[in-house]
Design a protein around this motif. Structure first.
Motif, short mmCIF file in Angstrom:
data_model
loop_
_atom_site.label_atom_id
_atom_site.label_comp_id
_atom_site.label_asym_id
_atom_site.label_seq_id
_atom_site.Cartn_x
_atom_site.Cartn_y
_atom_site.Cartn_z
N ALA A 240 0.82 -1.21 0.00
CA ALA A 240 0.00 0.00 0.00
C ALA A 240 0.85 1.26 0.00
O ALA A 240 0.39 2.33 -0.41
CB ALA A 240 -0.92 0.00 1.21
N SER A 241 2.11 1.15 0.43
CA SER A 241 2.95 2.34 0.59
C SER A 241 3.94 2.54 -0.55
O SER A 241 4.63 3.56 -0.59
CB SER A 241 3.74 2.24 1.91
N LEU A 242 4.05 1.59 -1.45
CA LEU A 242 5.10 1.62 -2.47
C LEU A 242 5.06 2.89 -3.32
O LEU A 242 4.01 3.30 -3.80
CB LEU A 242 4.96 0.42 -3.40
N THR A 243 6.21 3.49 -3.51
CA THR A 243 6.34 4.64 -4.41
C THR A 243 7.67 4.54 -5.15
O THR A 243 8.59 3.84 -4.73
CB THR A 243 6.32 5.98 -3.64
N GLY A 244 7.75 5.25 -6.26
CA GLY A 244 9.00 5.38 -7.00
C GLY A 244 9.56 4.09 -7.55
O GLY A 244 10.79 3.93 -7.65
N ALA A 245 8.69 3.16 -7.94
CA ALA A 245 9.18 1.86 -8.40
C ALA A 245 9.91 1.98 -9.74
O ALA A 245 9.43 2.65 -10.66
CB ALA A 245 8.02 0.88 -8.54
N GLU A 246 11.06 1.35 -9.83
CA GLU A 246 11.83 1.27 -11.06
C GLU A 246 12.23 -0.18 -11.30
O GLU A 246 12.79 -0.83 -10.40
CB GLU A 246 13.09 2.13 -10.98
N CYS A 247 11.93 -0.69 -12.47
CA CYS A 247 12.28 -2.06 -12.85
C CYS A 247 13.41 -1.99 -13.86
O CYS A 247 13.20 -1.54 -15.00
CB CYS A 247 11.06 -2.78 -13.43
N ASP A 248 14.60 -2.38 -13.48
CA ASP A 248 15.80 -2.17 -14.28
C ASP A 248 16.15 -3.33 -15.20
O ASP A 248 17.15 -3.25 -15.91
CB ASP A 248 16.99 -1.89 -13.36
N GLY A 249 15.37 -4.40 -15.16
CA GLY A 249 15.72 -5.55 -15.96
C GLY A 249 16.86 -6.33 -15.34
O GLY A 249 17.21 -6.14 -14.17
N VAL A 250 17.45 -7.22 -16.12
CA VAL A 250 18.52 -8.09 -15.62
C VAL A 250 19.85 -7.36 -15.66
O VAL A 250 20.21 -6.76 -16.68
CB VAL A 250 18.58 -9.39 -16.44
N VAL A 251 20.55 -7.41 -14.53
CA VAL A 251 21.86 -6.77 -14.43
C VAL A 251 22.86 -7.79 -13.90
O VAL A 251 22.49 -8.82 -13.34
CB VAL A 251 21.83 -5.53 -13.50
N ASP A 252 24.13 -7.49 -14.09
CA ASP A 252 25.19 -8.37 -13.61
C ASP A 252 25.58 -7.96 -12.19
O ASP A 252 25.90 -6.80 -11.93
CB ASP A 252 26.42 -8.29 -14.52
N VAL A 253 25.53 -8.91 -11.27
CA VAL A 253 25.94 -8.67 -9.89
C VAL A 253 26.99 -9.72 -9.53
O VAL A 253 26.66 -10.88 -9.26
CB VAL A 253 24.74 -8.76 -8.91
N ASP A 254 28.25 -9.32 -9.58
CA ASP A 254 29.35 -10.23 -9.27
C ASP A 254 29.25 -11.53 -10.06
O ASP A 254 29.41 -12.63 -9.52
CB ASP A 254 29.38 -10.53 -7.76
N GLY A 255 28.93 -11.41 -11.34
CA GLY A 255 28.87 -12.57 -12.21
C GLY A 255 27.53 -13.29 -12.24
O GLY A 255 27.37 -14.27 -12.96
#
Length: 210
Positions: free
Chosen positions: A122-137
């Motif tokens: 109910a409180s969510l704001t500013g949502a951004e969906c960045d897709g798939v990213v590389d995190v330490d491989g």
């Protein structure tokens, strides 16, 4: 498919995409089988630390989950707490032995977690969906949003969340909480609260011996 930062920025600027992203994040909290569904009962271990601006880390808790009401937590003090059903026990190791604290959990663990999920959604704001990213491989789907959770009795906490989800399993891999504020410590924290989840674990939690 891997997205470039420019492509992500251009798509995220679309109002339709922003609305769809917000709906996607809300579904993580509300849907049966969603990322935060408290009935998820695959063994996993959560390690939570606070990371200071200089990169140093301070342990917060390590928790082994078998179910929402079957959890052992290792505290920085070296003590271990077991929640079994609605009863809390204290021990000196992952294997106990366990002594009843005399303190009971007044809530059903699943229903309590669902209530917090509803508060978050109910409180969510500013949502951004960045897709798939590389995190330490590792290829992980990244989501960013602001959330405030109010579990009741006047308590609350809120933060800017960066959430990394395994796109294959739809399970949380890493959660980072920035600018964390809590009702008992309302000033934004400079440190980042980081929780890493490991599903490649092998343990069995059992009820304490009577």
């Amino acid at each position: 498919m891997r997205f470039t930062p420019l492509a992500i920025a251009l798509v995220a600027a679309s109002p339709a995409f922003a609305d769809a992203c917000l709906d996607e994040v809300r579904a993580m909290y509300l849907d049966d089988g969603g990322v935060f569904d408290p009935t998820f009962e695959i063994l996993h271990e959560k390690v939570t630390v606070t990371r200071a601006p200089d990169g140093s880390e301070t342990p917060v808790v390590t928790a082994r989950w078998q179910a929402a009401d079957q959890v052992i937590s290792e505290l920085p003090t070296g003590a271990y707490m077991l929640l079994w059903g609605q009863d809390f026990y204290q021990g000196a190791s992952w294997d106990g032995p366990w002594s009843d604290t005399g303190s009971d959990n007044p809530y059903d663990a699943v229903e309590y977690a669902r209530g917090m999920n509803e508060s978050a959604a109910a409180s969510l704001t500013g949502a951004e969906c960045d897709g798939v990213v590389d995190v330490d491989g590792r290829d992980l789907a990244r989501y960013r949003y602001h959330v405030r959770i109010e579990p009741g009795a006047g308590s609350w906490w809120e933060s800017d969340v960066t959430l990394y989800v395994d796109p294959a399993t739809k399970r949380v891999a890493i959660m980072e909480e920035r600018n964390l504020m809590e009702s008992w410590a309302p000033e934004p924290k400079e440190s980042v609260k980081v929780t890493t989840v490991d599903y490649d674990v092998d343990f069995t939690l059992a009820p304490p011996e009577s």
